[in-house]
Write a protein that holds these residues in place. Sequence first.
Motif, PDB file in Angstrom:
ATOM      1  N   MET A   1       0.838  -1.195   0.000  1.00  0.00           N
ATOM      2  CA  MET A   1       0.000   0.000   0.000  1.00  0.00           C
ATOM      3  C   MET A   1       0.873   1.245   0.000  1.00  0.00           C
ATOM      4  SD  MET A   1      -1.392   0.316   3.942  1.00  0.00           S
ATOM      5  CE  MET A   1      -0.247   0.246   5.312  1.00  0.00           C
ATOM      6  N   SER A   2       0.366   2.316  -0.556  1.00  0.00           N
ATOM      7  CA  SER A   2       1.071   3.584  -0.545  1.00  0.00           C
ATOM      8  C   SER A   2       0.565   4.429   0.625  1.00  0.00           C
ATOM      9  CB  SER A   2       0.836   4.334  -1.852  1.00  0.00           C
ATOM     10  OG  SER A   2       1.334   5.655  -1.767  1.00  0.00           O
ATOM     11  N   LEU A   3       1.480   5.152   1.271  1.00  0.00           N
ATOM     12  CA  LEU A   3       1.071   6.042   2.360  1.00  0.00           C
ATOM     13  C   LEU A   3       0.489   7.349   1.837  1.00  0.00           C
ATOM     14  CD1 LEU A   3       3.883   5.577   5.035  1.00  0.00           C
ATOM     15  CD2 LEU A   3       1.707   4.364   4.788  1.00  0.00           C
ATOM     16  N   SER A   4       0.628   7.602   0.574  1.00  0.00           N
ATOM     17  CA  SER A   4       0.007   8.782  -0.014  1.00  0.00           C
ATOM     18  C   SER A   4      -1.507   8.693   0.148  1.00  0.00           C
ATOM     19  CB  SER A   4       0.363   8.876  -1.503  1.00  0.00           C
ATOM     20  OG  SER A   4      -0.270   9.975  -2.103  1.00  0.00           O
ATOM     21  N   LYS A   5      -2.090   9.754   0.648  1.00  0.00           N
ATOM     22  CA  LYS A   5      -3.532   9.867   0.917  1.00  0.00           C
ATOM     23  C   LYS A   5      -3.984   9.080   2.145  1.00  0.00           C
ATOM     24  CE  LYS A   5      -3.648  12.186  -2.906  1.00  0.00           C
ATOM     25  NZ  LYS A   5      -3.542  13.667  -2.844  1.00  0.00           N
ATOM     26  N   LYS A   6      -3.074   8.325   2.765  1.00  0.00           N
ATOM     27  CA  LYS A   6      -3.430   7.596   3.977  1.00  0.00           C
ATOM     28  C   LYS A   6      -3.406   8.540   5.185  1.00  0.00           C
ATOM     29  CE  LYS A   6      -3.886   3.236   2.632  1.00  0.00           C
ATOM     30  NZ  LYS A   6      -5.100   2.435   2.890  1.00  0.00           N
ATOM     31  N   LYS A   7      -4.222   8.197   6.204  1.00  0.00           N
ATOM     32  CA  LYS A   7      -4.194   8.924   7.471  1.00  0.00           C
ATOM     33  C   LYS A   7      -3.123   8.288   8.343  1.00  0.00           C
ATOM     34  CE  LYS A   7      -9.100  10.138   7.216  1.00  0.00           C
ATOM     35  NZ  LYS A   7     -10.431  10.013   7.847  1.00  0.00           N
ATOM     36  N   VAL A   8      -2.039   9.024   8.559  1.00  0.00           N
ATOM     37  CA  VAL A   8      -0.865   8.483   9.240  1.00  0.00           C
ATOM     38  C   VAL A   8      -0.639   9.215  10.554  1.00  0.00           C
ATOM     39  CG1 VAL A   8       1.594   7.974   9.069  1.00  0.00           C
ATOM     40  CG2 VAL A   8       0.166   7.918   7.009  1.00  0.00           C
ATOM     41  N   VAL A  26       4.335  14.430   4.591  1.00  0.00           N
ATOM     42  CA  VAL A  26       3.527  15.531   4.043  1.00  0.00           C
ATOM     43  C   VAL A  26       3.848  15.726   2.566  1.00  0.00           C
ATOM     44  CG1 VAL A  26       3.178  18.024   4.105  1.00  0.00           C
ATOM     45  CG2 VAL A  26       3.156  16.712   6.238  1.00  0.00           C
ATOM     46  N   ARG A  27       5.135  15.686   2.233  1.00  0.00           N
ATOM     47  CA  ARG A  27       5.547  15.922   0.849  1.00  0.00           C
ATOM     48  C   ARG A  27       5.084  14.816  -0.092  1.00  0.00           C
ATOM     49  NH1 ARG A  27      11.373  17.908   3.053  1.00  0.00           N
ATOM     50  NH2 ARG A  27      10.868  20.142   3.255  1.00  0.00           N
ATOM     51  N   MET A  28       4.855  13.602   0.464  1.00  0.00           N
ATOM     52  CA  MET A  28       4.390  12.521  -0.401  1.00  0.00           C
ATOM     53  C   MET A  28       2.868  12.436  -0.440  1.00  0.00           C
ATOM     54  SD  MET A  28       5.392   9.108   1.820  1.00  0.00           S
ATOM     55  CE  MET A  28       4.762   8.012   0.557  1.00  0.00           C
ATOM     56  N   GLY A  29       2.181  13.349   0.267  1.00  0.00           N
ATOM     57  CA  GLY A  29       0.736  13.430   0.175  1.00  0.00           C
ATOM     58  C   GLY A  29      -0.039  12.693   1.237  1.00  0.00           C
ATOM     59  N   ALA A  30       0.621  12.283   2.318  1.00  0.00           N
ATOM     60  CA  ALA A  30      -0.091  11.636   3.414  1.00  0.00           C
ATOM     61  C   ALA A  30      -0.841  12.676   4.247  1.00  0.00           C
ATOM     62  CB  ALA A  30       0.888  10.875   4.306  1.00  0.00           C
ATOM     63  N   GLU A  31      -1.919  12.226   4.880  1.00  0.00           N
ATOM     64  CA  GLU A  31      -2.678  13.070   5.810  1.00  0.00           C
ATOM     65  C   GLU A  31      -2.134  12.787   7.208  1.00  0.00           C
ATOM     66  OE1 GLU A  31      -7.311  13.527   7.296  1.00  0.00           O
ATOM     67  OE2 GLU A  31      -6.906  12.804   5.248  1.00  0.00           O
ATOM     68  N   GLN A  57       0.710  22.040   7.271  1.00  0.00           N
ATOM     69  CA  GLN A  57       0.155  21.020   6.385  1.00  0.00           C
ATOM     70  C   GLN A  57      -0.117  19.705   7.111  1.00  0.00           C
ATOM     71  OE1 GLN A  57      -0.630  21.979   3.182  1.00  0.00           O
ATOM     72  NE2 GLN A  57       0.025  23.949   4.036  1.00  0.00           N
ATOM     73  N   PHE A  58      -0.122  19.739   8.443  1.00  0.00           N
ATOM     74  CA  PHE A  58      -0.392  18.542   9.238  1.00  0.00           C
ATOM     75  C   PHE A  58      -1.113  18.956  10.514  1.00  0.00           C
ATOM     76  CE2 PHE A  58       3.849  20.142  10.138  1.00  0.00           C
ATOM     77  CZ  PHE A  58       3.871  20.239  11.530  1.00  0.00           C
ATOM     78  N   ASP A  59      -1.823  18.001  11.114  1.00  0.00           N
ATOM     79  CA  ASP A  59      -2.511  18.236  12.386  1.00  0.00           C
ATOM     80  C   ASP A  59      -1.610  17.833  13.539  1.00  0.00           C
ATOM     81  OD1 ASP A  59      -4.876  19.102  11.147  1.00  0.00           O
ATOM     82  OD2 ASP A  59      -5.600  17.045  10.934  1.00  0.00           O
ATOM     83  N   VAL A  60      -1.714  18.547  14.643  1.00  0.00           N
ATOM     84  CA  VAL A  60      -0.945  18.221  15.841  1.00  0.00           C
ATOM     85  C   VAL A  60      -1.885  17.761  16.939  1.00  0.00           C
ATOM     86  CG1 VAL A  60       0.631  19.086  17.617  1.00  0.00           C
ATOM     87  CG2 VAL A  60       0.877  19.867  15.241  1.00  0.00           C
TER      88      VAL A  60
END
Length: 336
Positions: A1-8, A26-31, A57-60
């Motif tokens: 699976m790709s981590l792009s678009k995944k909630k990580v 973030v740069r590869m498109g993960a959430e 570009q990310f939640d804390v």
Amino acid sequence: MSLSKKKVLVTGADGFIGSHLVEVLVRMGAEVKAFSLYNSFDTWGWLDHVASDVRGQFDVFTGDIRDPNGVADAVNGADVVLHLASLIAIPYSYHSPDTYVDVNIKGTLNVLQAARRFGVERVVHTSTSEVYGTAQFVPITEEHPLVGQSPYSASKIGADQIALSFWRSFGTPVAVIRPFNTYGPRQSTRAVIPTIITQIAKGNRIIQLGNLTPTRDFSFVTDTANGFVAMGEDENVLGEVVNFGSGFEVSIRETAEIIANAMGVEIELVSEHERLRPDLSEVERLWASTEKALRLLKWTPSHSGRDGFVKGIEKTVEWFNDPANLARYKTDRYTI
């Protein structure tokens, strides 16, 4: 699976490796949800100083890995958990071993329980080369015996085994990444490379260190971060432990000489008693076999061998030479 678009979810995201990993994700498109240790100063560690293209570009999520309720809240909704939160300073583990059990073992248990409860697709648990103790053979493969030579390494052995037990007992999709000594921008001076760089940058030419003869396999931080991504994406690693290193062994003395050369100075090295580990606790030799990472993941370090190490040191020195970065460090004291 790709981590792009995944909630990580990245635990320990406020730390050295964690903040670099957040940037890569973030740069590869993960959430990305970045778990940061709560404090009343409302600071997020190194997350406050990530690259400008990543900022915002990310939640804390602020909490404490020792709190199962907060950990469950953080894990809920995540597809993948990259678990880096840990106490890692070896000298401090001599002082406060109970805390290492609470954070490293019980904190890991909290993550695993939550991952099992919410059906997370993958948990990558962070180990350390310190679990091997002094090398009994080199290069060190994943089959090397585990030897706890410090309370820190013993706590990580326990955490690793708890993680693997969830795979074997419950089918929780766990993989264990075992990085060797990671270095690079933002690292704490509790580690030897920033200790040397900051002393030189301050103007010191007599450099105070601990034991000069042990060897280490130093891995540049972007290589380690890319290792986390590979472990998070590939199905071949479920239930496995995988080493990540540079394939290069270098002594602490030679490391200091390489740093001094990169900074254009001549130095004298002094072993200071306060910085020495107890005799039976010193890990004399670490050198990673990365054959398994290559075979399972097609992963190879971009900073391999002596030339790669020199390149990584030059990048690290450049970052520390920025007065704004150097000012964040207490260069006049020994950090445990």
